[in-house]
Design a protein around this motif. Structure first.
Motif, PDB file in Angstrom:
ATOM      1  N   TYR A  61       0.837  -1.216   0.000  1.00 12.81           N
ATOM      2  CA  TYR A  61       0.000   0.000   0.000  1.00 12.81           C
ATOM      3  C   TYR A  61       0.860   1.250   0.000  1.00 12.81           C
ATOM      4  N   PHE A  62       1.874   1.291   0.837  1.00  7.71           N
ATOM      5  CA  PHE A  62       2.688   2.483   0.949  1.00  7.71           C
ATOM      6  C   PHE A  62       3.714   2.603  -0.166  1.00  7.71           C
ATOM      7  N   GLU A  63       3.931   1.553  -0.899  1.00  2.00           N
ATOM      8  CA  GLU A  63       4.863   1.631  -2.021  1.00  2.00           C
ATOM      9  C   GLU A  63       4.250   2.436  -3.171  1.00  2.00           C
ATOM     10  N   ASN A  64       2.956   2.261  -3.402  1.00  2.00           N
ATOM     11  CA  ASN A  64       2.290   2.947  -4.506  1.00  2.00           C
ATOM     12  C   ASN A  64       1.432   4.130  -4.025  1.00  2.00           C
ATOM     13  N   PHE A  65       1.540   4.485  -2.782  1.00  2.00           N
ATOM     14  CA  PHE A  65       0.662   5.499  -2.208  1.00  2.00           C
ATOM     15  C   PHE A  65       0.830   6.871  -2.866  1.00  2.00           C
ATOM     16  N   SER A  66       2.043   7.322  -3.029  1.00  2.00           N
ATOM     17  CA  SER A  66       2.276   8.651  -3.596  1.00  2.00           C
ATOM     18  C   SER A  66       1.800   8.720  -5.050  1.00  2.00           C
ATOM     19  N   GLU A  67       2.000   7.663  -5.795  1.00  2.00           N
ATOM     20  CA  GLU A  67       1.553   7.644  -7.191  1.00  2.00           C
ATOM     21  C   GLU A  67       0.028   7.671  -7.273  1.00  2.00           C
ATOM     22  N   GLN A  68      -0.623   6.918  -6.416  1.00  2.00           N
ATOM     23  CA  GLN A  68      -2.092   6.896  -6.421  1.00  2.00           C
ATOM     24  C   GLN A  68      -2.663   8.250  -5.986  1.00  2.00           C
ATOM     25  N   LEU A  69      -2.031   8.863  -4.993  1.00  2.00           N
ATOM     26  CA  LEU A  69      -2.500  10.154  -4.511  1.00  2.00           C
ATOM     27  C   LEU A  69      -2.344  11.224  -5.589  1.00  2.00           C
ATOM     28  N   LEU A  70      -1.216  11.236  -6.265  1.00  2.00           N
ATOM     29  CA  LEU A  70      -1.007  12.212  -7.340  1.00  2.00           C
ATOM     30  C   LEU A  70      -1.985  11.996  -8.485  1.00  2.00           C
ATOM     31  N   SER A  71      -2.292  10.773  -8.810  1.00  2.00           N
ATOM     32  CA  SER A  71      -3.243  10.518  -9.908  1.00  2.00           C
ATOM     33  C   SER A  71      -4.655  10.982  -9.525  1.00  2.00           C
ATOM     34  N   LYS A  72      -5.026  10.832  -8.250  1.00  2.00           N
ATOM     35  CA  LYS A  72      -6.347  11.294  -7.814  1.00  2.00           C
ATOM     36  C   LYS A  72      -6.419  12.820  -7.774  1.00  2.00           C
ATOM     37  N   ILE A  73      -5.332  13.453  -7.393  1.00  2.00           N
ATOM     38  CA  ILE A  73      -5.311  14.907  -7.321  1.00  2.00           C
ATOM     39  C   ILE A  73      -5.366  15.516  -8.721  1.00  2.00           C
ATOM     40  N   GLN A  74      -4.707  14.912  -9.667  1.00  2.00           N
ATOM     41  CA  GLN A  74      -4.627  15.465 -11.009  1.00  2.00           C
ATOM     42  C   GLN A  74      -5.860  15.176 -11.858  1.00  2.00           C
ATOM     43  N   GLU A  75      -6.774  14.370 -11.393  1.00  2.00           N
ATOM     44  CA  GLU A  75      -7.999  14.109 -12.143  1.00  2.00           C
ATOM     45  C   GLU A  75      -8.813  15.389 -12.216  1.00  2.00           C
ATOM     46  N   GLU A  76      -9.359  15.666 -13.378  1.00  2.00           N
ATOM     47  CA  GLU A  76     -10.161  16.876 -13.530  1.00  2.00           C
ATOM     48  C   GLU A  76     -11.582  16.592 -13.088  1.00  2.00           C
ATOM     49  N   LYS A  77     -12.066  17.469 -12.242  1.00  2.00           N
ATOM     50  CA  LYS A  77     -13.436  17.342 -11.749  1.00  2.00           C
ATOM     51  C   LYS A  77     -14.285  18.360 -12.493  1.00  2.00           C
ATOM     52  N   PRO A  78     -15.544  18.048 -12.729  1.00  2.00           N
ATOM     53  CA  PRO A  78     -16.399  19.019 -13.424  1.00  2.00           C
ATOM     54  C   PRO A  78     -16.639  20.249 -12.541  1.00  2.00           C
ATOM     55  N   VAL A  79     -16.607  21.403 -13.163  1.00  2.00           N
ATOM     56  CA  VAL A  79     -16.803  22.651 -12.440  1.00  2.00           C
ATOM     57  C   VAL A  79     -18.293  22.978 -12.459  1.00  2.00           C
TER      58      VAL A  79
END
Length: 134
Positions: free
Chosen positions: A22-40
């Motif tokens: 879990y902690f090995e891929n945590f930063s990559e998963q977090l960055l991918s969720k943050i960079q997802e575009e949400k509808p305005v």
């Protein structure tokens, strides 16, 4: 009372487990969720009903003075006008001076008497001197 030593007693499992790697891929998963575009969603779309209600109240508030127009002087009934003139300190001469030609013509049409009515009024009235002097 028994002494409790944390190092000697068996450890209690907390019941929580983390997934493997879990902690090995945590930063990559977090960055991918943050960079997802949400509808305005604009504020107007979000609170559309509130804006429409406020606009309706504002329109009604602006229209109230136009709907409650004061009455015109021509719509005043005769009894109200007679009461006003009776309570005011306007003499007959001042009242006659305020009349214009259209008012005088209207009074002549409304108060037209035939000669028999006029003769009977003069015959039965004892104060003819008051009418003659005025």
């Amino acid at each position: 009372m028994n002494s409790f030593n944390l190092e000697n007693q068996p450890k209690i499992n907390s019941g929580f487990k983390t997934p493997e790697h879990y902690f090995e891929n945590f930063s990559e998963q977090l960055l991918s969720k943050i960079q997802e575009e949400k509808p305005v969603i604009s504020i107007f779309q979000r609170h559309r009903n509130w804006f429409l209600a406020a606009a309706a109240v504002l329109i009604l508030g602006i229209m109230i003075p136009f709907l409650n127009k004061p009455t015109d002087s021509q719509s005043i009934d005769d009894a109200t006008m007679e009461n006003y003139l009776a309570q005011s300190n306007i003499s007959q001469y001042e009242l006659v001076n305020m009349l214009d030609d259209a008012d005088i013509d209207a009074l002549e049409r409304d108060l037209a008497m035939d000669e028999s009515t006029l003769e009977s009024a003069i015959e039965y009235n004892g104060n003819l001197e008051n009418y003659i002097t005025e």
